[in-house]
Design a protein around this motif. Structure first.
Motif, PDB file in Angstrom:
ATOM      1  N   ALA A 136     -10.108   1.851 -15.371  1.00  0.00           N
ATOM      2  CA  ALA A 136      -8.983   1.368 -16.183  1.00  0.00           C
ATOM      3  C   ALA A 136      -8.904   2.076 -17.535  1.00  0.00           C
ATOM      4  N   ASP A 137     -10.058   2.519 -18.076  1.00  0.00           N
ATOM      5  CA  ASP A 137     -10.045   3.214 -19.376  1.00  0.00           C
ATOM      6  C   ASP A 137      -9.721   4.703 -19.237  1.00  0.00           C
ATOM      7  N   LYS A 138      -9.293   5.117 -18.031  1.00  0.00           N
ATOM      8  CA  LYS A 138      -8.861   6.492 -17.723  1.00  0.00           C
ATOM      9  C   LYS A 138     -10.010   7.490 -17.625  1.00  0.00           C
ATOM     10  N   SER A 139     -11.257   7.036 -17.757  1.00  0.00           N
ATOM     11  CA  SER A 139     -12.389   7.944 -17.587  1.00  0.00           C
ATOM     12  C   SER A 139     -12.938   7.778 -16.170  1.00  0.00           C
ATOM     13  N   TYR A 140     -13.650   8.803 -15.707  1.00  0.00           N
ATOM     14  CA  TYR A 140     -14.221   8.781 -14.369  1.00  0.00           C
ATOM     15  C   TYR A 140     -15.668   8.301 -14.424  1.00  0.00           C
ATOM     16  N   HIS A 141     -16.059   7.609 -13.361  1.00  0.00           N
ATOM     17  CA  HIS A 141     -17.432   7.134 -13.225  1.00  0.00           C
ATOM     18  C   HIS A 141     -17.858   7.282 -11.773  1.00  0.00           C
ATOM     19  N   ALA A 142     -19.173   7.338 -11.567  1.00  0.00           N
ATOM     20  CA  ALA A 142     -19.736   7.359 -10.220  1.00  0.00           C
ATOM     21  C   ALA A 142     -20.202   5.953  -9.881  1.00  0.00           C
ATOM     22  N   TRP A 143     -19.878   5.502  -8.661  1.00  0.00           N
ATOM     23  CA  TRP A 143     -20.202   4.156  -8.210  1.00  0.00           C
ATOM     24  C   TRP A 143     -20.928   4.222  -6.872  1.00  0.00           C
ATOM     25  N   VAL A 144     -21.763   3.234  -6.615  1.00  0.00           N
ATOM     26  CA  VAL A 144     -22.408   3.080  -5.311  1.00  0.00           C
ATOM     27  C   VAL A 144     -22.639   1.585  -5.091  1.00  0.00           C
ATOM     28  N   HIS A 149     -24.541  -5.058  -4.516  1.00  0.00           N
ATOM     29  CA  HIS A 149     -24.278  -4.803  -5.935  1.00  0.00           C
ATOM     30  C   HIS A 149     -23.496  -3.495  -6.045  1.00  0.00           C
ATOM     31  N   THR A 150     -22.337  -3.545  -6.687  1.00  0.00           N
ATOM     32  CA  THR A 150     -21.614  -2.316  -6.987  1.00  0.00           C
ATOM     33  C   THR A 150     -22.090  -1.840  -8.345  1.00  0.00           C
ATOM     34  N   GLU A 176     -30.160   3.685 -11.135  1.00  0.00           N
ATOM     35  CA  GLU A 176     -30.015   2.878 -12.347  1.00  0.00           C
ATOM     36  C   GLU A 176     -28.570   2.917 -12.803  1.00  0.00           C
ATOM     37  N   GLY A 177     -28.143   1.825 -13.386  1.00  0.00           N
ATOM     38  CA  GLY A 177     -26.788   1.784 -13.907  1.00  0.00           C
ATOM     39  C   GLY A 177     -26.421   0.402 -14.384  1.00  0.00           C
ATOM     40  N   THR A 178     -25.126   0.077 -14.255  1.00  0.00           N
ATOM     41  CA  THR A 178     -24.588  -1.202 -14.694  1.00  0.00           C
ATOM     42  C   THR A 178     -23.986  -1.913 -13.496  1.00  0.00           C
ATOM     43  N   ASP A 179     -24.360  -3.173 -13.313  1.00  0.00           N
ATOM     44  CA  ASP A 179     -23.799  -3.982 -12.238  1.00  0.00           C
ATOM     45  C   ASP A 179     -22.350  -4.309 -12.591  1.00  0.00           C
ATOM     46  N   GLU A 180     -21.428  -3.935 -11.703  1.00  0.00           N
ATOM     47  CA  GLU A 180     -20.006  -4.146 -11.981  1.00  0.00           C
ATOM     48  C   GLU A 180     -19.672  -5.624 -12.155  1.00  0.00           C
ATOM     49  N   ALA A 181     -20.298  -6.505 -11.391  1.00  0.00           N
ATOM     50  CA  ALA A 181     -19.979  -7.931 -11.434  1.00  0.00           C
ATOM     51  C   ALA A 181     -20.464  -8.609 -12.710  1.00  0.00           C
ATOM     52  N   THR A 182     -21.651  -8.202 -13.207  1.00  0.00           N
ATOM     53  CA  THR A 182     -22.235  -8.900 -14.350  1.00  0.00           C
ATOM     54  C   THR A 182     -22.174  -8.113 -15.658  1.00  0.00           C
ATOM     55  N   GLY A 183     -22.013  -6.779 -15.546  1.00  0.00           N
ATOM     56  CA  GLY A 183     -22.043  -5.941 -16.742  1.00  0.00           C
ATOM     57  C   GLY A 183     -23.449  -5.710 -17.265  1.00  0.00           C
ATOM     58  N   LYS A 184     -24.461  -6.144 -16.505  1.00  0.00           N
ATOM     59  CA  LYS A 184     -25.851  -6.019 -16.952  1.00  0.00           C
ATOM     60  C   LYS A 184     -26.504  -4.793 -16.325  1.00  0.00           C
ATOM     61  N   PRO A 185     -27.541  -4.253 -16.992  1.00  0.00           N
ATOM     62  CA  PRO A 185     -28.284  -3.127 -16.406  1.00  0.00           C
ATOM     63  C   PRO A 185     -28.932  -3.554 -15.090  1.00  0.00           C
ATOM     64  N   ILE A 186     -29.012  -2.600 -14.171  1.00  0.00           N
ATOM     65  CA  ILE A 186     -29.594  -2.882 -12.854  1.00  0.00           C
ATOM     66  C   ILE A 186     -30.314  -1.636 -12.351  1.00  0.00           C
ATOM     67  N   VAL A 187     -31.402  -1.864 -11.634  1.00  0.00           N
ATOM     68  CA  VAL A 187     -32.139  -0.801 -10.964  1.00  0.00           C
ATOM     69  C   VAL A 187     -32.346  -1.238  -9.524  1.00  0.00           C
ATOM     70  N   GLU A 188     -31.916  -0.423  -8.592  1.00  0.00           N
ATOM     71  CA  GLU A 188     -32.122  -0.712  -7.175  1.00  0.00           C
ATOM     72  C   GLU A 188     -32.952   0.402  -6.568  1.00  0.00           C
ATOM     73  N   ARG A 189     -33.986   0.022  -5.839  1.00  0.00           N
ATOM     74  CA  ARG A 189     -34.834   0.993  -5.156  1.00  0.00           C
ATOM     75  C   ARG A 189     -34.315   1.183  -3.739  1.00  0.00           C
ATOM     76  N   VAL A 190     -34.253   2.439  -3.312  1.00  0.00           N
ATOM     77  CA  VAL A 190     -33.689   2.785  -2.016  1.00  0.00           C
ATOM     78  C   VAL A 190     -34.731   3.520  -1.193  1.00  0.00           C
ATOM     79  N   SER A 191     -34.849   3.154   0.062  1.00  0.00           N
ATOM     80  CA  SER A 191     -35.711   3.892   0.976  1.00  0.00           C
ATOM     81  C   SER A 191     -34.975   5.145   1.410  1.00  0.00           C
ATOM     82  N   VAL A 192     -35.660   6.258   1.424  1.00  0.00           N
ATOM     83  CA  VAL A 192     -35.013   7.520   1.816  1.00  0.00           C
ATOM     84  C   VAL A 192     -35.566   8.030   3.135  1.00  0.00           C
ATOM     85  N   LYS A 193     -36.228   7.187   3.866  1.00  0.00           N
ATOM     86  CA  LYS A 193     -36.788   7.577   5.167  1.00  0.00           C
ATOM     87  C   LYS A 193     -35.685   7.686   6.195  1.00  0.00           C
TER      88      LYS A 193
END
Length: 193
Positions: A136-144, A149-150, A176-193
């Motif tokens: 909405a602020d016209k800037s681009y961001h990366a999301w996953v 959690h978005t 690492e990033g910001t949780d879209e729903a809460t606006g709080k910092p978040i870290v999610e660990r992902v298995s890459v196997k």
């Protein structure tokens, strides 16, 4: 003389169960934080159009994923994200990815979805789609989206311990990033196997 403690009230029992739950949750969170990298990584600063960065063992060299703009200021639809190194482990210079790094490790494949939105996937882990989108602020961001959690992505970390050039022993990846729903910092660990 033997003292018998008085029976616990319902509110005391509830308080005890709440405290016990917090202790168990904290222990679980610490378990997730186990096996951190022994390296103290720098935080990239003042990087034009940076979307997020990626750091990994075995050194401090950092990959930058930045919005790729044409001379007229529009996003390059054919290649919306440029990827390059900041070689902190050397003299902090900017350097392009080599062919093998781009095609087999840290490069990305992108697909235009229309309406200022792109899907991209890492060439080394195509299972997880990321999205580049104008907000909405016209800037681009990366999301996953991970574990319902978005996340607006700011940093990726890949923990590598041993292995070889072609087959590194990847222990885990963190987003690492910001949780879209809460606006709080978040870290999610992902298995890459």
């Amino acid at each position: 003389m033997h003292i018998i403690p008085p029976p616990f009230s319902t509110s005391t029992k509830n308080l005890f169960l709440t405290v016990l739950s917090l202790v168990l949750f904290t222990t679980q969170s610490r378990a997730q934080a186990k096996d951190p990298s022994p390296i103290n990584f720098p935080t990239p600063k003042n990087i034009d159009h940076m979307l997020f960065y990626l750091q990994r063992d075995p050194n401090t060299n950092t990959l930058i994923y930045a919005l790729n703009l044409k001379e007229n200021g529009n996003v390059d639809a054919d290649s919306p994200i440029q990827v390059y190194w900041i070689r902190y482990g050397e003299k902090g210079q900017k350097k392009d990815l080599g062919y093998i790094q781009r095609k087999f490790a840290y490069g990305i494949d992108t697909k235009a979805l229309g309406g200022d939105k792109y899907e991209f996937r890492f060439v080394s882990h195509k299972k997880l789609p990321f999205y580049l989108q104008r907000s909405a602020d016209k800037s681009y961001h990366a999301w996953v989206t991970i574990n319902n959690h978005t996340i607006k992505v700011s940093r990726l970390f890949i923990r590598i311990q041993g292995g070889s050039f072609w087959l590194p022993n990847v222990k885990y990846a963190e987003i690492e990033g910001t949780d879209e729903a809460t606006g709080k910092p978040i870290v999610e660990r992902v298995s890459v196997k």
